[in-house]
Motif scaffolding. Sequence first.
Motif, PDB file in Angstrom:
ATOM      1  N   ASP A   6      32.151  41.423 186.622  1.00  0.00           N
ATOM      2  CA  ASP A   6      31.125  41.502 185.588  1.00  0.00           C
ATOM      3  C   ASP A   6      30.881  42.927 185.112  1.00  0.00           C
ATOM      4  O   ASP A   6      30.319  43.123 184.025  1.00  0.00           O
ATOM      5  CB  ASP A   6      29.810  40.911 186.104  1.00  0.00           C
ATOM      6  CG  ASP A   6      29.917  39.424 186.396  1.00  0.00           C
ATOM      7  OD1 ASP A   6      30.711  38.746 185.710  1.00  0.00           O
ATOM      8  OD2 ASP A   6      29.229  38.939 187.312  1.00  0.00           O
ATOM      9  N   VAL A   7      31.246  43.917 185.915  1.00  0.00           N
ATOM     10  CA  VAL A   7      31.024  45.307 185.508  1.00  0.00           C
ATOM     11  C   VAL A   7      32.332  46.075 185.322  1.00  0.00           C
ATOM     12  O   VAL A   7      32.314  47.249 184.941  1.00  0.00           O
ATOM     13  CB  VAL A   7      30.138  46.055 186.529  1.00  0.00           C
ATOM     14  CG1 VAL A   7      28.760  45.411 186.619  1.00  0.00           C
ATOM     15  CG2 VAL A   7      30.792  46.111 187.899  1.00  0.00           C
ATOM     16  N   ALA A   8      33.465  45.435 185.596  1.00  0.00           N
ATOM     17  CA  ALA A   8      34.751  46.130 185.545  1.00  0.00           C
ATOM     18  C   ALA A   8      35.221  46.340 184.109  1.00  0.00           C
ATOM     19  O   ALA A   8      34.904  45.565 183.208  1.00  0.00           O
ATOM     20  CB  ALA A   8      35.799  45.345 186.328  1.00  0.00           C
ATOM     21  N   VAL A  52      46.260  44.340 190.339  1.00  0.00           N
ATOM     22  CA  VAL A  52      45.228  45.260 189.866  1.00  0.00           C
ATOM     23  C   VAL A  52      45.206  45.239 188.343  1.00  0.00           C
ATOM     24  O   VAL A  52      46.226  45.440 187.681  1.00  0.00           O
ATOM     25  CB  VAL A  52      45.492  46.697 190.376  1.00  0.00           C
ATOM     26  CG1 VAL A  52      44.544  47.684 189.693  1.00  0.00           C
ATOM     27  CG2 VAL A  52      45.318  46.759 191.880  1.00  0.00           C
ATOM     28  N   ALA A  53      44.036  44.967 187.801  1.00  0.00           N
ATOM     29  CA  ALA A  53      43.909  44.856 186.349  1.00  0.00           C
ATOM     30  C   ALA A  53      42.670  45.568 185.807  1.00  0.00           C
ATOM     31  O   ALA A  53      42.513  45.697 184.597  1.00  0.00           O
ATOM     32  CB  ALA A  53      43.850  43.380 185.936  1.00  0.00           C
ATOM     33  N   GLY A  54      41.787  46.004 186.691  1.00  0.00           N
ATOM     34  CA  GLY A  54      40.550  46.610 186.224  1.00  0.00           C
ATOM     35  C   GLY A  54      40.123  47.783 187.082  1.00  0.00           C
ATOM     36  O   GLY A  54      40.732  48.078 188.117  1.00  0.00           O
ATOM     37  N   ILE A  55      39.057  48.429 186.641  1.00  0.00           N
ATOM     38  CA  ILE A  55      38.538  49.597 187.338  1.00  0.00           C
ATOM     39  C   ILE A  55      37.023  49.616 187.204  1.00  0.00           C
ATOM     40  O   ILE A  55      36.481  49.165 186.181  1.00  0.00           O
ATOM     41  CB  ILE A  55      39.159  50.903 186.769  1.00  0.00           C
ATOM     42  CG1 ILE A  55      38.700  52.122 187.577  1.00  0.00           C
ATOM     43  CG2 ILE A  55      38.830  51.068 185.296  1.00  0.00           C
ATOM     44  CD1 ILE A  55      39.441  53.398 187.199  1.00  0.00           C
ATOM     45  N   VAL A  56      36.345  50.083 188.230  1.00  0.00           N
ATOM     46  CA  VAL A  56      34.892  50.258 188.189  1.00  0.00           C
ATOM     47  C   VAL A  56      34.592  51.700 188.586  1.00  0.00           C
ATOM     48  O   VAL A  56      35.062  52.185 189.615  1.00  0.00           O
ATOM     49  CB  VAL A  56      34.166  49.303 189.152  1.00  0.00           C
ATOM     50  CG1 VAL A  56      32.664  49.616 189.187  1.00  0.00           C
ATOM     51  CG2 VAL A  56      34.378  47.853 188.743  1.00  0.00           C
TER      52      VAL A  56
END
Length: 277
Positions: free
Chosen positions: A23-25, A115-119
Motif C-alpha cells: 500500500d505504500v510501495a 522484487v518489483a517495488g521499493i519503500v
Amino acid sequence: MTDVRTLHDRLERTFRGAFHVRDVAEALMSFDAQMPAATALERAGRRGFAVVGVREGGLVAGYATAEELEGARVCGDALQAFADDEVVAGGEPLHEGLRRLAGRERIFVTAFGQVAGIVTWSDIQKPPARMWLFGLVTLLEDAFTGLIEVWHPDGAWEELLSAGRLRKAKELLRDRRRMGADVDLRLLDCLQLPDKGLILLRREETRRLLDVPSKEAGERALKKLAQLRNGLAHSQDIVTKDWDMILRLAGRLEDIVLLGSTFARPRRARPNKKPRS
C-alpha cells in the motif's frame, strides 16, 4: 463489559489485515545490466529516483544507487545483491515493513516472487501509513482508558493528576457538554493521552506492558506519542526517529488492548434526540 473478541478482531483488522507493505510501495525502476550507467542515471534522475533495480536475464537481480552508477561503465558494474532482511513481500502487514525499514534507508518489495517495488522513508507520509499510525495511538488510548477504570475506579484517578491538568479536563468536559456531546461523556474521556499515561505509569504493570524501564522513560515515550498524533491530525511531516519505540508498542499492542478491553466499562446506548419543532 466490552466484548474482548470484538477488540481482538478490531486489532486484527487494523494491524494485520487492513494495511499492507504494497500500500505504500513505489514501483522499482529497473535497467538491464548492460545498460550504460550514465543513461540509467540520467533516466532515473528525471524521475527523482536515487536507487534502481538491475536486471539480469530479464529478472531484477539486485539494485544500484545513484552514487555507484556515477562511477560505473554499465549498470551491472554497480549491482548490489539484495540482503534477505531488506526484502519483504508486498502482502505482508504494514507493521512488518516498518520493522524492516527501521534503521535503514530503504526496503525492497516483492510481487509474484520477484522484487518489483521499493519503500523509503518518504513513503511513510502516504495515507495508509498515517492511518496505521493513528490507529495505533487510538487503540492505545482506548486501552489506557480501560485500565484506568479498573485500577483507579470511581474517579480515584483524579488525585493522581495535577490540579492544572484536572482543571483543563473539567473545562473540556463542560465545553463538550455545552456543545451537545454524548450524554454519557465522562471526565475520564476528556483527559489527554499523556494524562492517562501518567496515571498508569505509577504502576509497574504498565511499565512492563509498555516495555519502558522507568516512569521517566515512559513519560518521554508518551510525549513522543502525543507529538506523533498531533502531527498526524494536522497533516504535518511524521518521519520520526522514534521508530524503535513505536514498533515496540505495536508489538505489545495486542496484550495492552486485550487487557484494557477486558476491564472497560460498557457504555450506555445514546438516547435518540427529540426532533426540533
